[in-house]
Design an enzyme around this catalytic site. Structure first.
Site, mmCIF file in Angstrom:
data_model
loop_
_atom_site.group_PDB
_atom_site.id
_atom_site.type_symbol
_atom_site.label_atom_id
_atom_site.label_comp_id
_atom_site.label_asym_id
_atom_site.label_seq_id
_atom_site.Cartn_x
_atom_site.Cartn_y
_atom_site.Cartn_z
ATOM 1 N N GLU A 161 -6.254 -16.837 -30.422
ATOM 2 C CA GLU A 161 -4.991 -15.716 -30.880
ATOM 3 C C GLU A 161 -3.714 -16.221 -29.893
ATOM 4 O O GLU A 161 -3.935 -16.317 -28.550
ATOM 5 C CB GLU A 161 -5.164 -14.672 -30.609
ATOM 6 C CG GLU A 161 -4.257 -13.376 -30.837
ATOM 7 C CD GLU A 161 -4.558 -12.015 -30.855
ATOM 8 O OE1 GLU A 161 -5.861 -11.903 -31.063
ATOM 9 O OE2 GLU A 161 -3.985 -11.311 -30.374
ATOM 10 N N GLU A 166 4.555 -9.542 -28.446
ATOM 11 C CA GLU A 166 4.050 -8.082 -28.576
ATOM 12 C C GLU A 166 4.968 -7.044 -27.740
ATOM 13 O O GLU A 166 5.634 -7.404 -26.845
ATOM 14 C CB GLU A 166 2.674 -7.961 -27.974
ATOM 15 C CG GLU A 166 1.453 -8.426 -29.024
ATOM 16 C CD GLU A 166 0.274 -8.058 -28.203
ATOM 17 O OE1 GLU A 166 -0.534 -7.325 -28.807
ATOM 18 O OE2 GLU A 166 -0.119 -8.927 -27.264
#
Lengths: 291, 489
Positions: A161, A166
């Site tokens: 990932e 974020e």
């Protein structure tokens, strides 16, 4: 957040100095061209210029609360139910709008959307970039990220990932970029914060991107490179004790697909509070991929 | 300051006009009048010493009002950065030199141009985790057109940075009020404490977001009103999201706002932010700062002129008044004590000219009305902070009541008189106004009660009246009250 902070290796000024040093040294390094990607050849783009449903040849949706995927709360105790309704995802005035709402829906208290390019656009290496204005408020957890396309065969975190961006709505000046793999995932992911000094991420658009080459992932915000993850970084940081046999394996040499979403609540951001204003929107001006 | 700013605005309009004339006609030169005045843009207020402040540095609030002028100084042994900080010693409430400390810092020149900043910031720490009652800027004890304050600043015992957002810096072209504070010991139970302030300055942070101007605390208020009455726009603030992700609301002067009425034939708004009802109908009042709409609004519906209570005709020489526009009123402690167990709203404060409804008589003079809502019990108090009232020469209590709802047969209002409140020995007597009496109204809906004091059985010390109670036990929730006085017949 503490984990993230403790992994903050450099401040920006320091990074600039490092970049200068790196340049000085790598000038003598014959492998330089393989280490640092400079990718400007556009291979995919969505400028979101057509209002309405996002281009179905490029975007599909994860629907529900994760129960169907065997991970209720999407593995993080998240509180939202993802839908593909225009109330949660729509193209308006030239931007993609992902809207998190507070409403009772299919047993959840919040709705939102999660777009992916799974099976539609999957790619190994390149410059992945999006221009985004983020939501704000406690409990909001938007992201622009990549997932390996073999998670069916090699369950996460083995499939890898790459979190390009974020952000937590109660830290409006900070984003973070991460990489997850065997021995370095969840709370132990390789991650780093980038903090805006005189601006915020919820009051204007900013560019979030990575340059991903065979042995390096460089993370940038606007024109600032703030993190570079390489196999040696991963090897050094991975948790070996109690970790898998292949802890620290570089799992980023296969095609990944793009995900954009707003999560609400969950382990990382905590639940929204009385001060959180809904609805909240993540506006995406464009997504572009170069090689 | 307001005047100066206005003239500057006029000047800038003048420049525009002149430029246009020049561009089109090229017949005139710019006059001296058209030069736009500019003021220093210095942001620092205190670093290790005052920056550009008056020699006095700290101008205390009025010592006659209890402000202690002795607790202020510079501490060369404590600093967040550099060598020195401002040290403020907060006195105990009964300190003979003054029970609180507060004042302002004033620019030593003609004021500063703060239009390039978005916040007043400083570092502070306390000897204990007390609250500072008020901090802010925009007041130099002479002008406070653009005052901004933050209440109850939470101190830590370690240095912390505090941010006071500026609602509309474009207004602050010539500000003299650099800083203001006021601190007492409410939060420490009367224990004195010390706090230090350092690195006090105006800054352009860029990290303040989600600006939300507010009127009425951001709430949408619906209210009945009457022609000739006025309603102050209250709870004016400015809410932002700080870089820490927390929200903060400051109080802001109404001069930052422009107010908009949806129907000027019904309601108009003064520059001071007072809504004046001028005609029948419904109007909605909203506000904005610049292009930013404010949260909160007021919807007023006016059905006609205010239905005044009968004007008292008794000779003032024979009257002791608690609340009436016809007489001088004695000092009261409160028109609503907000006691525990009471649900009653309205009647806040002790100023008979600033209560719930400010209506008018037909001649334009003011008619103040108390409006008790959610009534179960409430008192008008004349004790503790004011002298007990001597009504021993009086024979009757007069009160006008207008019940703002249907009166059911079991409804009542009980009037009670208490003497000796707060001095130990009390006496108490009551008189019940039943539904029949409450339905005995005039054309404007008023019940005019004249109750002999002898009807308050048990009330035995009329020389020391402390409280007059209105009790409905929730049978009646909403009443207007006017002309509360005692008289001798």
């Amino acid at each position: 957040m503490k984990n993230i902070k403790s992994n903050t290796l450099f401040r920006v000024k320091c990074l600039v100095a490092l970049m200068i040093f790196t340049t000085m040294f790598t000038n003598c390094d014959p492998d330089e061209t393989q280490e640092v990607a400079k990718l400007n050849n556009l291979v995919m783009q969505d400028e979101f210029d057509v209002d309405g449903v996002p281009n179905p040849s490029m975007w599909t949706y994860d629907i529900g609360d994760g129960t169907a995927e065997g991970i209720p709360g999407w593995g993080n105790n998240e509180l939202q139910y993802y839908t593909a309704r225009p109330e949660n995802v729509n193209v308006e005035n030239g931007v993609l709008v992902i809207t998190a709402r507070e409403e009772s829906f299919e047993g959840a208290s919040y709705t939102s959307a999660r777009l992916t390019t799974q099976n539609l656009f999957e790619r190994q290496y390149g410059r992945f970039e999006a221009r985004i204005k983020l939501p704000w408020g406690k409990g909001l957890w938007p992201a622009f990220w990549l997932l390996g396309n073999d998670c069916d065969q090699n369950p996460w975190p083995q499939c890898g990932e790459i979190d390009i961006m974020e952000y937590l709505g109660d830290s409006p000046t900070i984003v973070f970029g991460s990489a997850h793999g065997p021995g370095y995932n969840a709370g132990d992911a390789i991650t780093k914060e980038y903090e805006l000094e005189n601006d915020r991420f919820d009051t204007g658009f900013h560019v979030f991107g990575i340059e991903w080459s065979p042995n390096r992932i460089n993370y940038y915000v606007d024109d600032v490179l703030y993190q570079s993850i390489t196999p040696s970084v991963v090897e050094e940081e991975a948790v070996v004790d109690g970790g898998p046999e292949n802890a620290g394996e570089w799992v980023f040499n296969r095609p990944f697909y793009i995900i954009m979403n707003i999560a609400v609540g969950g382990n990382l951001p905590g639940a929204p509070n009385a001060e959180t204003v809904f609805p909240q929107r993540m506006l995406v001006d464009y997504v572009r991929v170069y090689n | 300051m307001m005047k100066t700013i206005k003239s500057i605005k006029l000047k800038s309009i003048c420049i525009l006009g002149l430029v246009l004339i020049l561009a089109y006609g090229c017949e005139r030169d710019l006059t001296d009048d058209a030069v736009l005045a500019t003021f220093p843009t210095e942001g620092d207020i205190f670093t290790d010493a005052p920056v550009g402040l008056t020699d006095q540095f700290f101008r205390s609030f009025d010592p006659a009002a209890g402000a202690n002028v002795n607790g202020f100084g510079v501490d060369d042994g404590v600093a967040y950065e550099g060598t020195s900080s401002i040290r403020i010693d907060v006195p105990v409430p009964n300190d003979p030199e003054g029970g609180f400390i507060g004042g302002v810092f004033e620019d030593r020149g003609d004021g500063r141009d703060l239009t390039g900043y978005d916040a007043l910031t400083f570092w502070a720490k306390g000897s204990t985790t007390a609250l500072i009652g008020t901090v802010g800027f925009g007041d130099n004890l002479e002008e406070n057109d653009y005052v901004v304050t933050l209440n109850d600043l939470q101190l830590s015992t370690d240095w912390r940075k505090y941010i006071i957002p500026m609602p509309d810096p474009s207004k602050l072209t010539q500000e003299k009020g650099m800083f203001l504070f006021s601190a007492g010991t409410n939060s420490t139970g009367g224990m004195g404490f010390t706090f230090w302030i350092d690195e006090l300055r105006f800054e352009n942070l860029g990290t303040i977001g989600q600006e939300r101007p507010q009127i009425f605390n951001g709430e949408d208020i619906v209210q009945e009103a009457f022609i000739g009455s006025s309603i102050a726009i209250s709870d004016i603030g400015y809410k932002v999201n700080l870089p820490s992700g927390t929200n903060q609301t400051v109080n802001a002067s109404s001069n930052y706002f422009s107010f908009i009425t949806s129907d000027p034939a019904v309601a108009i708004i003064s520059e001071e932010g007072v809504v004046n009802i001028v005609g029948e109908g419904t109007a909605t009042i909203t506000a904005r700062i610049g292009d930013l709409p404010a949260e909160g609004s007021l919807e007023v519906t006016a059905s006609g002129p205010f239905p005044n209570a009968p004007v008292p005709m008794r000779d003032a020489a024979n009257v002791v008044s608690l609340f009436s526009d016809a007489y001088s009123n004695v000092s009261v402690r409160h028109y609503n004590g907000f006691f525990g167990g009471s649900t009653t709203q309205g009647g806040a404060g002790s100023d008979p000219n600033n209560v719930d409804i400010q209506a008018q008589f037909s001649d334009g003079t003011p008619d103040n009305i108390i409006n008790y809502t959610s009534l179960n019990f409430v008192s008008i108090g004349t004790y503790e902070t004011v002298p007990l009232v001597n009504i021993s020469a009086m024979t009757h209590l007069h009160v006008d009541i207008n019940v703002r709802e249907t009166v059911d047969p079991s409804d009542f209002i009980r009037l009670s008189l208490e003497s000796g409140t707060g001095i130990g020995s009390t006496s108490f007597g009551s008189f019940i106004v039943n539904s029949t009496a409450l339905n005995n109204i005039d054309a404007n809906g008023w019940v005019s009660l004249d109750v002999p004091l002898s009807s308050f059985s048990g009330f035995s010390d009329p020389a020391n009246l402390g409280q007059l109670f209105f009790v409905s036990d929730n049978t009646i929730a909403d009443i207007w009250v006017d002309n509360v006085y005692f008289y001798n017949e």
